[in-house]
Enzyme design. Structure first.
Site, mmCIF file in Angstrom:
data_model
loop_
_atom_site.group_PDB
_atom_site.id
_atom_site.type_symbol
_atom_site.label_atom_id
_atom_site.label_comp_id
_atom_site.label_asym_id
_atom_site.label_seq_id
_atom_site.Cartn_x
_atom_site.Cartn_y
_atom_site.Cartn_z
ATOM 1 N N HIS A 1 4.445 2.922 2.473
ATOM 2 C CA HIS A 1 5.719 3.606 3.375
ATOM 3 C C HIS A 1 5.090 4.928 4.079
ATOM 4 C CE1 HIS A 1 5.688 5.916 -0.436
ATOM 5 N NE2 HIS A 1 6.606 6.891 -0.018
ATOM 6 N N ASP B 1 2.814 12.058 2.123
ATOM 7 C CA ASP B 1 2.011 12.181 0.838
ATOM 8 C C ASP B 1 1.352 10.776 0.646
ATOM 9 O OD1 ASP B 1 4.507 11.289 -0.023
ATOM 10 O OD2 ASP B 1 3.894 11.658 -2.245
#
EC number: 3.1.-.-
Length: 305
Positions: free
Chosen positions: A64, A68
Site C-alpha cells: 500500500h 513507511d
C-alpha cells in the site's frame, strides 16, 4: 526460498529497526530471482548490509502507499541506474503506484536506464511465470492494501530410468517427454505413459506476506496452509481495539489467524516503535501462547522456507 527482513518497525524507524521491507530470494536452480516486498525509507541502505545487490531485483511488490512501506522506492530505483547493469524490473502495487513513481522521478529530474514496468493491481492472480504464482488479496486498512500469496508449482518427481530400461525403453530423446509425464509410442507400437515411471511430485513451497491489516475475511484464504506466514503484530493484546481502529492487528489476532489457517510457521513483524527489546519479547510470548511456531523478525533476520 529464503526471506530476509530489511526492516521490521511500524510507522517510523528506531535505532535498531528500519521500516518495512522484506527480500524473497527464490533460490531456484534454473531461474533465480530476487523479489522485494515493500520499500520503506532507507531500504537501499539496509541492502548494503546484506549480500544482495539492488540491481539484481527483478520484481517489487508494494502492499500500500503509506510512506513507511513506500518512501524508499524512488531512491532505490535511481541508485540502480547509477550503479549500472541493472536488470529489468517490474513493480506491482495498488492504484496510485504508477503516479507516485513517475511523479517522484519527473520532479526530481531522475530517470531509469533499465526497462521498468509498473503494474497497478486488483485482487486476484497477478503473476504466473511457470515456476510459481502470486495472488493478491485485499486487506482491511485505511488505504487500499494487499497481501501476497506466493506459491511454487509442485516439482515433478524423478524419472525411474531403471524401470524404463527393464521395460525395454532405451535412454534417448523420449526420456525428456516421459520425464514431463507425457505418453509416447515406441517403435514397436507399445504406448508408454511417463506418469507411470515418475516418483511422486515434490510439493512446492508457499509463503503469505501480509501488508498492514486489521482482521478481515480474506486473511484466512490468503494464509491457508502456507509454509510461512509473515504478519504484522503492531500492538500487544491489551491494545487490540486501538490497533484495529487504525487498520492494524494485535499479537493475539496474528497468532489466532496462524492457528486457524494451519500454517507451518508465523513470523511477526511491523512492531510499533513503542516496544524496546524486552517489549518485543513480550509480543513474541503472547503469540507463542496461542501458536507456538512463531518467530519474531528483526532487521537482517533470515528465514528459510
Amino acid at each position: 526460498m529464503e526471506l530476509i527482513f530489511l526492516g521490521t518497525s511500524a510507522g517510523v524507524p528506531t535505532r535498531t529497526r528500519n521500516v518495512t521491507a522484506i527480500l524473497l530470494n527464490l533460490q531456484h536452480p534454473t531461474q533465480a530471482g530476487l523479489w522485494l516486498f515493500d520499500c520503506g525509507e532507507g531500504t537501499q541502505h539496509q541492502m548494503l548490509n546484506t549480500a544482495f545487490n539492488p540491481g539484481k531485483l527483478d520484481r517489487i511488490f508494494i502492499s500500500h502507499l503509506h510512506g513507511d512501506h513506500l518512501f524508499g522506492l524512488p531512491g532505490l530505483l535511481c541508485s540502480r541506474s547509477m550503479a549500472g547493469n541493472a536488470q529489468p524490473l517490474t513493480i506491482y502495487g495498488p492504484k496510485g503506484i504508477r503516479e507516485f513513481t513517475e511523479t517522484a522521478l519527473r520532479l526530481s529530474g531522475s530517470w531509469t536506464d533499465y526497462p521498468l514496468e509498473i503494474v497497478e493491481i486488483t485482487a486476484g492472480e497477478i503473476l504466473n511465470d511457470g515456476l510459481r504464482k502470486v495472488t493478491a488479496f485485499a486487506l482491511e486498512h485505511p488505504l487500499e492494501c494487499y497481501g501476497y500469496r506466493i506459491e511454487e508449482h509442485d516439482k515433478p518427481g524423478a524419472l525411474d530410468a531403471s524401470a524404463l530400461k527393464a521395460a525395454g525403453v532405451k535412454p534417448g530423446p523420449l526420456f525428456q517427454d516421459l520425464k514431463a509425464g507425457k505418453t509416447v509410442t515406441l517403435n514397436d507400437g507399445r504406448v508408454i505413459n511417463g506418469a507411470d515411471f515418475l516418483a511422486p511430485a515434490t510439493p512446492g513451497k508457499s509463503v503469505a506476506i501480509f501488508g498492514d491489516t486489521a482482521p478481515c475475511a480474506s486473511a484466512i484464504t490468503l494464509a491457508k496452509g502456507v509454509d510461512v506466514m509473515v504478519h504484522e503484530a503492531t500492538l500487544d493484546t491489551s491494545m487490540e481495539e486501538k490497533a484495529n481502529s487504525r487498520g492494524h492487528s494485535s499479537t493475539r489476532q496474528a497468532a489466532q489467524l496462524a492457528h486457524n489457517a494451519e500454517v507451518g510457521q508465523l513470523i511477526i513483524t511491523h512492531v510499533s516503535s513503542r516496544y524496546d527489546d524486552r517489549g518485543c519479547q513480550r509480543l513474541l510470548a503472547e503469540c507463542q501462547a496461542i501458536f507456538p511456531a512463531t518467530a519474531l523478525a528483526h532487521d537482517f533476520a533470515v528465514f528459510t522456507v
